[in-house]
Structure formats: structure tokens, C-alpha cells
Design a protein around this motif. Structure first.
Motif, mmCIF file in Angstrom:
data_model
loop_
_atom_site.group_PDB
_atom_site.id
_atom_site.type_symbol
_atom_site.label_atom_id
_atom_site.label_comp_id
_atom_site.label_asym_id
_atom_site.label_seq_id
_atom_site.Cartn_x
_atom_site.Cartn_y
_atom_site.Cartn_z
ATOM 1 N N THR A 182 0.762 -1.081 0.038
ATOM 2 C CA THR A 182 0.080 -0.018 0.058
ATOM 3 C C THR A 182 0.808 1.189 0.108
ATOM 4 N N GLY A 183 0.273 2.364 -0.144
ATOM 5 C CA GLY A 183 1.187 3.540 -0.242
ATOM 6 C C GLY A 183 2.033 3.531 -1.317
ATOM 7 N N ALA A 184 2.070 2.784 -2.300
ATOM 8 C CA ALA A 184 2.943 2.524 -3.216
ATOM 9 C C ALA A 184 3.469 3.569 -4.224
ATOM 10 N N GLY A 185 2.671 4.910 -4.004
ATOM 11 C CA GLY A 185 3.035 5.990 -4.725
ATOM 12 C C GLY A 185 4.119 6.915 -3.833
ATOM 13 N N GLY A 186 4.213 6.322 -2.459
ATOM 14 C CA GLY A 186 4.872 7.231 -1.508
ATOM 15 C C GLY A 186 6.170 7.155 -1.588
ATOM 16 N N ALA A 193 -2.776 2.385 -4.696
ATOM 17 C CA ALA A 193 -2.599 4.049 -4.590
ATOM 18 C C ALA A 193 -3.957 4.438 -4.903
ATOM 19 N N ARG A 194 -3.936 6.015 -4.025
ATOM 20 C CA ARG A 194 -5.220 6.506 -4.448
ATOM 21 C C ARG A 194 -5.490 7.078 -5.746
ATOM 22 N N ARG A 195 -4.204 7.082 -6.499
ATOM 23 C CA ARG A 195 -4.176 7.723 -7.881
ATOM 24 C C ARG A 195 -3.366 6.660 -8.548
ATOM 25 N N GLY A 197 -7.264 2.140 -4.172
ATOM 26 C CA GLY A 197 -7.761 1.953 -2.883
ATOM 27 C C GLY A 197 -7.490 3.256 -2.066
ATOM 28 N N ASP A 198 -8.261 3.476 -1.075
ATOM 29 C CA ASP A 198 -7.996 4.712 -0.291
ATOM 30 C C ASP A 198 -8.629 4.179 1.007
ATOM 31 N N TYR A 199 -7.614 4.336 1.853
ATOM 32 C CA TYR A 199 -7.828 3.575 3.486
ATOM 33 C C TYR A 199 -9.169 4.395 4.102
ATOM 34 N N GLU A 200 -9.474 5.342 3.758
ATOM 35 C CA GLU A 200 -10.748 6.289 4.286
ATOM 36 C C GLU A 200 -11.811 5.638 3.507
ATOM 37 N N LEU A 227 1.049 -2.805 5.074
ATOM 38 C CA LEU A 227 0.331 -1.623 5.594
ATOM 39 C C LEU A 227 1.201 -0.730 5.468
ATOM 40 N N ILE A 228 1.465 0.383 4.578
ATOM 41 C CA ILE A 228 2.204 1.274 5.075
ATOM 42 C C ILE A 228 1.427 2.465 5.918
ATOM 43 N N SER A 229 1.793 2.914 7.006
ATOM 44 C CA SER A 229 1.093 3.924 8.015
ATOM 45 C C SER A 229 0.635 5.073 7.294
ATOM 46 N N ALA A 230 -0.614 5.461 7.502
ATOM 47 C CA ALA A 230 -1.147 6.905 7.014
ATOM 48 C C ALA A 230 -0.026 8.032 7.366
ATOM 49 N N ARG A 231 -0.472 9.163 6.701
ATOM 50 C CA ARG A 231 0.265 10.285 7.061
ATOM 51 C C ARG A 231 -0.232 10.817 8.640
ATOM 52 N N GLU A 271 0.660 6.514 19.539
ATOM 53 C CA GLU A 271 -0.598 6.074 19.915
ATOM 54 C C GLU A 271 -1.108 5.217 18.755
ATOM 55 N N TRP A 272 -1.100 5.696 17.452
ATOM 56 C CA TRP A 272 -1.491 4.947 16.378
ATOM 57 C C TRP A 272 -0.815 3.605 16.274
ATOM 58 N N ASP A 273 0.265 3.410 16.665
ATOM 59 C CA ASP A 273 1.016 2.120 16.439
ATOM 60 C C ASP A 273 0.456 1.256 17.616
ATOM 61 N N ARG A 287 9.714 -2.082 12.779
ATOM 62 C CA ARG A 287 9.652 -0.952 13.460
ATOM 63 C C ARG A 287 10.805 0.144 12.748
ATOM 64 N N ASN A 288 10.301 1.013 12.179
ATOM 65 C CA ASN A 288 11.219 1.892 11.473
ATOM 66 C C ASN A 288 11.753 3.256 12.278
ATOM 67 N N SER A 289 13.000 3.333 12.283
ATOM 68 C CA SER A 289 13.706 4.364 12.932
ATOM 69 C C SER A 289 13.406 5.617 12.110
ATOM 70 N N GLN A 290 13.460 6.764 12.536
ATOM 71 C CA GLN A 290 13.171 8.173 12.187
ATOM 72 C C GLN A 290 14.158 7.777 10.640
ATOM 73 N N TYR A 291 13.627 8.507 9.564
ATOM 74 C CA TYR A 291 14.335 8.460 8.098
ATOM 75 C C TYR A 291 15.505 9.142 8.324
ATOM 76 N N ALA A 351 9.278 17.223 18.595
ATOM 77 C CA ALA A 351 9.162 15.917 19.288
ATOM 78 C C ALA A 351 9.967 14.752 18.589
ATOM 79 N N TRP A 352 10.293 14.817 17.336
ATOM 80 C CA TRP A 352 11.234 13.888 16.775
ATOM 81 C C TRP A 352 12.582 14.157 17.193
ATOM 82 N N PHE A 353 13.100 15.569 17.467
ATOM 83 C CA PHE A 353 14.474 15.516 18.073
ATOM 84 C C PHE A 353 14.391 15.087 19.655
HETATM 85 N N1 LIG Z 1 10.111 7.017 10.199
HETATM 86 C C1 LIG Z 1 9.965 8.380 9.715
HETATM 87 O O1 LIG Z 1 10.829 9.140 9.951
HETATM 88 C C2 LIG Z 1 8.673 8.643 9.142
HETATM 89 C C3 LIG Z 1 8.784 10.009 8.667
HETATM 90 C C4 LIG Z 1 7.402 10.410 8.048
HETATM 91 C C5 LIG Z 1 6.460 9.607 8.043
HETATM 92 N N2 LIG Z 1 6.581 8.322 8.529
HETATM 93 C C6 LIG Z 1 5.500 7.268 8.136
HETATM 94 O O2 LIG Z 1 5.653 6.443 7.381
HETATM 95 C C7 LIG Z 1 4.826 6.566 6.207
HETATM 96 C C8 LIG Z 1 5.506 6.280 4.871
HETATM 97 O O3 LIG Z 1 6.393 7.216 4.595
HETATM 98 P P1 LIG Z 1 6.737 8.073 3.128
HETATM 99 O O4 LIG Z 1 8.137 8.584 3.248
HETATM 100 O O5 LIG Z 1 6.460 6.810 2.103
HETATM 101 O O6 LIG Z 1 5.477 8.902 3.086
HETATM 102 P P2 LIG Z 1 4.804 9.473 1.809
HETATM 103 O O7 LIG Z 1 5.717 9.690 0.807
HETATM 104 O O8 LIG Z 1 3.971 10.484 2.231
HETATM 105 O O9 LIG Z 1 3.769 8.454 1.632
HETATM 106 C C9 LIG Z 1 2.911 8.017 2.011
HETATM 107 C C10 LIG Z 1 1.922 6.922 1.441
HETATM 108 O O10 LIG Z 1 0.781 6.739 2.011
HETATM 109 C C11 LIG Z 1 -0.537 6.730 1.168
HETATM 110 N N3 LIG Z 1 -1.627 7.232 1.902
HETATM 111 C C12 LIG Z 1 -1.675 7.969 2.918
HETATM 112 N N4 LIG Z 1 -2.947 8.027 3.404
HETATM 113 C C13 LIG Z 1 -3.697 7.104 2.544
HETATM 114 C C14 LIG Z 1 -4.986 6.708 2.422
HETATM 115 N N5 LIG Z 1 -5.990 7.248 3.024
HETATM 116 N N6 LIG Z 1 -5.352 5.716 1.475
HETATM 117 C C15 LIG Z 1 -4.416 5.229 0.675
HETATM 118 N N7 LIG Z 1 -3.059 5.470 0.696
HETATM 119 C C16 LIG Z 1 -2.743 6.537 1.569
HETATM 120 C C17 LIG Z 1 -0.007 7.965 0.272
HETATM 121 O O11 LIG Z 1 -0.938 7.759 -0.793
HETATM 122 P P3 LIG Z 1 -1.086 9.097 -2.050
HETATM 123 O O12 LIG Z 1 0.209 9.288 -2.965
HETATM 124 O O13 LIG Z 1 -2.235 8.878 -2.575
HETATM 125 O O14 LIG Z 1 -1.163 10.560 -1.012
HETATM 126 C C18 LIG Z 1 1.491 7.688 -0.142
HETATM 127 O O15 LIG Z 1 1.520 6.752 -0.916
HETATM 128 C C19 LIG Z 1 4.154 7.805 6.420
HETATM 129 O O16 LIG Z 1 2.816 7.736 5.728
HETATM 130 C C20 LIG Z 1 4.200 8.057 7.726
HETATM 131 O O17 LIG Z 1 3.159 7.394 8.389
HETATM 132 C C21 LIG Z 1 7.727 7.866 8.988
#
Ligand SMILES: NC(=O)c1ccc[n+]([C@@H]2O[C@H](COP(=O)([O-])OP(=O)(O)OC[C@H]3O[C@@H](n4cnc5c(N)ncnc54)[C@H](OP(=O)(O)O)[C@@H]3O)[C@@H](O)[C@H]2O)c1
Length: 289
Positions: free
Chosen positions: A8-12, A35-37, A54-57, A74-78, A122-124, A142-146, A252-254
Motif C-alpha cells: 500500500t502507499g506504493a506511490g509514496g 494507490a489513491r491515484r 484504494g483509499d484507506y478512508e 500496510l504503510i502507515s497513514a500520514r 498512539e497509532w502504533d 519498527r522503522n527508525s526516523q528516516y 518531538a522527533w528531536f
Molecule cells: N520514520 C519516519 O521518519 C517517518 C517520517 C515521515 C512519515 N513516516 C510514516 O511512514 C509512512 C511512509 O513514509 P513515506 O515517506 O513513504 O511517506 P509519503 O511519501 O507521504 O507516502 C505515504 C503514502 O501513504 C499513502 N496514503 C496515505 N493515506 C492514504 C489513504 N487514506 N489511502 C491510501 N493511501 C494513503 C499515500 O498515498 P497518496 O500518494 O495517494 O497520498 C502515499 O503513497 C508515512 O505515511 C508516515 O506514516 C515515517
């Protein structure tokens, strides 16, 4: 024949790289991307990946989108979205569609630590409870901060060659998205991971003082690090035009670094067969673009 492996989140930024690494390990006709798009993933469809909308919502469409899927990432939502509902929708639809195994991208959390990253921790907790209750096979990543996003934040904060963030002098071990994506693809492409969790962090720790020293070398101008109270960090960010919720959130991340949340592990190294990308390599690469 084995079922599909869906990302999921394959466009991210993370999801796209997981798909690419997965394609190095399994045939394209075993890979699906949500992907949503979906039109943004036309190149993957041309290469034989099953690209689905697909849209998680929008829970009604998710079950059909998961048809034929055996393993789901399942890639976590934003952040700043209703991620709990989104994740619950995905888990319930996956179960209804006959998915066997869900992999979830959580944030790294030090054992015994009470530190909370607003929203994220809390989400986790909520999502992992939902995953356990689903009865499906589960693997938590369990991913570290990027490392990349960290560098971006630091870069924006050093115009006067002083890094002022609330990270104390605590060692931290961050991994790049690329290394996490490669390790995640290795888990998805192989069996034996049900019930296991992996901590996808860097294999070596560094402090903000190390960051300053390397930036100084790379830029030719000495850079120093000053541990800074969160209130001062937020005030500076507001002055620079950052919206207030975002200023507290990034702060908070720092603070998570200061609390020692991101300890080194060798999980990525074991999964991909080489050490994680170092801080120096990443900083050098980002500044040579
Ligand atoms: N470890 C860290 O430092 C860190 C930092 C930032 C975020 N994160 C978390 O890790 C996730 C992945 O990171 P990333 O860098 O790949 O983020 P990203 O580039 O923003 O990608 C997030 C992906 O999730 C998809 N998504 C979000 N809400 C959705 C929904 N309702 N339905 C379907 N798809 C949805 C997005 O789809 P669209 O392309 O359609 O928007 C996008 O493809 C983030 O979403 C966030 O939860 C972690």
C-alpha cells in the motif's frame, strides 16, 4: 501458486522503493500496488505489477482491491489524519478479502521507554492491537526516523552554522528509507516472518555533535551543535514561517532522539547483507546533488 504481495502507499517515498526492491526478488506478476491515484503508477502496471485503486478512508472499495492478495504491507497513514480509522479499515478489509499475512510499518520504540511521539506512538499501539485481534499472521517493521528527513530538517536549521535542536547529545542510529525499503522487501519476499518484528534502524549510532562535525567538513565552514529547549526551537520555527502544530511535531522527533528512542540494531544488516548507509555517506550524497 502463491498469492500476491501487495504494497500500500506504493506511490509514496517508502512504498515506491519497496516495490522496486520487491521486483528484484519476485516476478512482477506476484506484485500488487495500492494507490489513491493509480495513474501515477502506470510505469509499474506496464512492467506487469497489478496496480489497484484504494483509499484507506473508503472501506467499501478496499476488500475488492485486496482480492488475491496473500501478503500485505500496510504503510502507515500520514500524520494529521485519522490514521486509526484508516488502519482499522485496511485490517478489516484484508481479513474479509482472505489476506493471510499483514506487515505494518510502525515507529521504532526503545523497550521500556515511556516517550510518546504525538499521534504516532498512539497509532502504533492501537494498530498493533487491531492486528493481534484480527487473528492474521502479523509482522511489525519498527522503522527508525528516516535519515533523509532528519538531514532535511538539520539543513534548514543551519544558516548561521549553528544547529539548534532539542536532541541533547544522545547517540541515535537512523537508517535511510532506501535501506528500510530493501529490508522490507526481503521480509515480504521470504517466509518465516509471521509473529516476528524487526527494528529497521541504522547499525551505527551518531550524535548531533557528529552531524555538526561532518557538515563542517563538507561545507568548509565550522558548524556547531547547541542543545536547545523545545520552546526556543518552536519559537525559531514559527519565526521562519512553520505552522505551529508542525513546529511542535518536528520538535518531538528531536526529543525522541534525546530520549534515546533510536538505538542501533543489526536487523537491516542481516536482512540485506551489508551495513546500513552511514550518516557521512548520506550527508555527502545529499550535498552533491
Ligand atoms: N520514520 C519516519 O521518519 C517517518 C517520517 C515521515 C512519515 N513516516 C510514516 O511512514 C509512512 C511512509 O513514509 P513515506 O515517506 O513513504 O511517506 P509519503 O511519501 O507521504 O507516502 C505515504 C503514502 O501513504 C499513502 N496514503 C496515505 N493515506 C492514504 C489513504 N487514506 N489511502 C491510501 N493511501 C494513503 C499515500 O498515498 P497518496 O500518494 O495517494 O497520498 C502515499 O503513497 C508515512 O505515511 C508516515 O506514516 C515515517
Amino acid at each position: 501458486m502463491s498469492g500476491l504481495i501487495m504494497v500500500t502507499g506504493a506511490g509514496g517515498e517508502l512504498g515506491r522503493q519497496v516495490v522496486e526492491f520487491l521486483l528484484e526478488r519476485v516476478p512482477a506478476d506476484r506484485v500488487a500496488a495500492l494507490a489513491r491515484r493509480p495513474e501515477t503508477l502506470a510505469d509499474l502496471a506496464e512492467r506487469g505489477v497489478s496496480v489497484r485503486h484504494g483509499d484507506y478512508e473508503e472501506p467499501d472499495g478496499l476488500e475488492a482491491a485486496f482480492d488475491g492478495v496473500e501478503k500485505l504491507l500496510l504503510i502507515s497513514a500520514r500524520t494529521f489524519t485519522d490514521a486509526k480509522t484508516a488502519h482499522r479499515n485496511v485490517i478489516h478489509a484484508a481479513k474479509a478479502a482472505g489476506v493471510r499475512h499483514i506487515h505494518y510499518t510502525a515507529i521504532q520504540h526503545r523497550a521500556g521507554s515511556a516517550f510518546v511521539i504525538p499521534q504516532v506512538t498512539e497509532w502504533d499501539e492501537y494498530t498493533e492491537k487491531e492486528l493481534t485481534a484480527s487473528g492474521l499472521d502479523v509482522t511489525v517493521l519498527r522503522n527508525s526516523q528516516y535519515l533523509e528527513s532528519f538531514d532535511k530538517l538539520i539543513g534548514e536549521l543551519a544558516p548561521d552554522h549553528v544547529i539548534r535542536v532539542p536532541a541533547a547529545h544522545t547517540p541515535t542510529a537512523l537508517a535511510t528509507r532506501g535501506d528500510m525499503a530493501e529490508a522490507t522487501a526481503a521480509v515480504l519476499a521470504t517466509d518465516g516472518h509471521a509473529g516476528h518484528s524487526y527494528t529497521l534502524a541504522g547499525s551505527r549510532a551518531f550524535t548531533l555533535d557528529d552531524v555538526a562535525a561532518i557538515l563542517g567538513e563538507l561545507t568548509g565552514t565550522p558548524v556547531t551543535y547547541q542543545d536547545t529547549p523545545i520552546e526556543d526551537y518552536v519559537a525559531a520555527r514559527l519565526q521562519a514561517g512553520m505552522p505551529e502544530p508542525w513546529a511542535w511535531f518536528t520538535g518531538a522527533w528531536f526529543q525522541a532522539i534525546a530520549a534515546g528512542e533510536f538505538t542501533p540494531t543489526d536487523d537491516i544488516e542481516r536482512l540485506i547483507g551489508r551495513p546500513t548507509t552511514s550518516l557521512r555517506a548520506l550527508l555527502t550524497q545529499q550535498r552533491s546533488r
